[in-house]
Scaffold this motif. Structure first.
Motif, PDB file in Angstrom:
ATOM      1  N   HIS A   1     -33.585 -17.946   5.325  1.00 40.63           N
ATOM      2  CA  HIS A   1     -33.470 -17.889   6.544  1.00 40.63           C
ATOM      3  C   HIS A   1     -34.835 -18.489   7.133  1.00 40.63           C
TER       4      HIS A   1
ATOM      5  N   ASP B   1     -26.630 -23.130   6.222  1.00 43.26           N
ATOM      6  CA  ASP B   1     -26.017 -22.429   7.504  1.00 43.26           C
ATOM      7  C   ASP B   1     -26.980 -21.015   7.587  1.00 43.26           C
ATOM      8  N   THR B   2     -27.582 -20.564   6.498  1.00 42.11           N
ATOM      9  CA  THR B   2     -28.477 -19.411   6.318  1.00 42.11           C
ATOM     10  C   THR B   2     -29.838 -19.635   7.508  1.00 42.11           C
ATOM     11  N   SER B   3     -30.152 -20.610   7.383  1.00 43.20           N
ATOM     12  CA  SER B   3     -31.338 -21.308   8.183  1.00 43.20           C
ATOM     13  C   SER B   3     -30.720 -21.488   9.676  1.00 43.20           C
ATOM     14  N   GLN B   4     -29.558 -21.115   9.848  1.00 36.81           N
ATOM     15  CA  GLN B   4     -29.067 -21.440  11.525  1.00 36.81           C
ATOM     16  C   GLN B   4     -28.927 -22.860  11.780  1.00 36.81           C
TER      17      GLN B   4
ATOM     18  N   GLY C   1     -26.456 -16.651   0.751  1.00 36.74           N
ATOM     19  CA  GLY C   1     -27.234 -16.100   1.720  1.00 36.74           C
ATOM     20  C   GLY C   1     -27.604 -14.762   1.539  1.00 36.74           C
TER      21      GLY C   1
ATOM     22  N   ASP D   1     -31.011 -13.752   0.027  1.00 43.95           N
ATOM     23  CA  ASP D   1     -32.203 -13.688   0.901  1.00 43.95           C
ATOM     24  C   ASP D   1     -32.655 -12.238   1.180  1.00 43.95           C
TER      25      ASP D   1
ATOM     26  N   LYS E   1     -26.258 -14.168  10.092  1.00 47.28           N
ATOM     27  CA  LYS E   1     -27.938 -14.587  10.097  1.00 47.28           C
ATOM     28  C   LYS E   1     -28.658 -13.557  10.747  1.00 47.28           C
TER      29      LYS E   1
END
Length: 387
Positions: free
Chosen positions: A41, A82-85, A276, A279, A323
């Protein structure tokens, strides 16, 4: 032991007593028997989030520090995924800077490794008309990653899903891109539960024909493909495809519901991991992989299986909002000093959801500092009217 008052689903509250501090080390050697990427993230900078729904702002120091935490636990990093938006608050301009900064940071950390997401999210979907529009966008992002010395994860594209007329268009676009990439890439099949705009990817809404299209692509370009990550939240589908991959191409599970089973494997094989959920559960997962490396499958499952219960709540529908839970747990864990996200995404889940994540993370042994986690959860409860 720490205690806290938490809300219940029936509208009441309960007094909850936390377990002792986590027993999992905060540093580990890399796993030997599995290749594992943690999709990481990003940490927002609330002092600069003047327009949090429209203009992202990142705390680069905290974002990079969290990546050093993951590398220290032996994980590779799947960056700018996608985990980092990506596509949900983080625009391509900031993603491009993230990629450049993390690749530079990796060069200062012995053994650090990562691969970076290249997609088409700089495009205005309403303006996309042709496959060439999609190809040019992919090429721009691929060139940026490779310029900074990175390896490619070829992300699923909303734009391609919008303009492709059938399987042949996917084969054409991906075939052209694979031919241009310098090294081997990881393909990415992200299910519509993670992004509804990807419904019908690979030219079909049915799994079997979509899988056959991907397998055709992989067989034709196997020399350029390291593996494929699939995120369909269906263990049976993943195993079916895994058993048909050509030699030398691996399966990276993206199944945040069934990863323990899939990574553990069966008599015919196993999946590696690109997830994800790694994390927030990184110390526990690293300890589990050490057990697996030692041939201790019972120990592997004893550690990892309790995290699956957490993951299933964290990734529940609408799955694309997972997320917020990832960042929530990073805040409780002390990896950032606030619970704010780009796009204001912390509002995507409610206090009952966060209270359940708190309980489940505690039961999985994830809180290295239960007092800090309790204090921070107490602040969130107070903001939601829970004394």
């Amino acid at each position: 032991m720490a205690e806290i008052t938490l809300p219940r689903a029936d509208g009441g509250t309960e007094r909850y007593t936390l377990a002792p501090a986590s027993r999992f080390p905060q540093a580990h050697a890399p796993a030997r028997t599995r290749t594992v990427f943690a999709a990481a993230h990003v940490v927002a900078d609330p002092r600069k989030l003047n327009e949090p729904w429209r203009v992202p702002a990142l705390d680069w120091d905290a974002t990079l520090a969290f990546r050093r935490h993951l590398w220290g636990l032996g994980f590779k990093i799947a960056e700018a995924m996608d985990t980092s938006q990506r596509g949900q608050g983080l625009d391509w301009s900031n993603a491009a800077e993230l990629i450049a900064r993390v690749l530079a940071e990796a060069r200062t950390v012995p053994g650090a490794d990562l691969a970076c997401g290249a997609g088409t999210d700089q495009l205005d979907l309403a303006a996309v008309r042709t496959l060439d529009d999609v190809i040019r966008a992919y090429e721009e992002q691929i060139a940026h990653v490779e310029k900074h010395g990175g390896k490619i994860i070829l992300m699923a594209s909303r734009a391609l899903c919008r303009v492709a007329k059938g399987p042949d268009d996917y084969l054409s676009v991906y075939g052209r891109l694979l031919g241009q990439c310098r090294g081997k890439v990881i393909l990415h099949w992200l299910g519509e539960m993670f992004d509804p705009a990807l419904a019908g990817y690979w030219g079909s809404r049915e799994f079997e024909p979509a899988m056959q299209t991907v397998l055709t692509l992989i067989r034709e370009h196997a020399a350029k493909i390291d593996g494929i990550k699939i995120s369909l939240l269906d263990a049976g589908k993943e195993i079916t495809m895994r058993r048909q991959l050509p030699e030398g191409v691996v399966m990276y599970t993206g199944d945040d519901f069934n990863y323990a089973e899939l990574i553990g494997g069966d008599e015919q094989g196993f999946s590696h991991g690109l997830l994800g959920i790694f994390d927030p559960i990184a110390p526990a997962a690293a300890a589990a992989f050490a057990c697996l490396d030692a041939g201790d499958r019972q120990g592997f499952h004893a550690i990892l299986d309790p995290t699956v219960t957490l993951a299933r709540r964290l990734f529940e529908a609408p799955t694309q909002y997972y997320k917020s839970g990832v960042v929530f747990l990073a805040w409780l864990g002390g990896f950032q000093d606030h619970f704010r996200m780009v796009g204001g995404a912390e509002s995507a889940r409610g206090i009952l959801h966060y209270a359940d994540l708190f309980r489940l993370a505690d039961r999985a042994g994830l809180f290295a500092d239960p007092e800090r986690a309790t204090t921070r959860m107490g602040h969130l409860c107070a903001l939601n009217g829970i004394a």
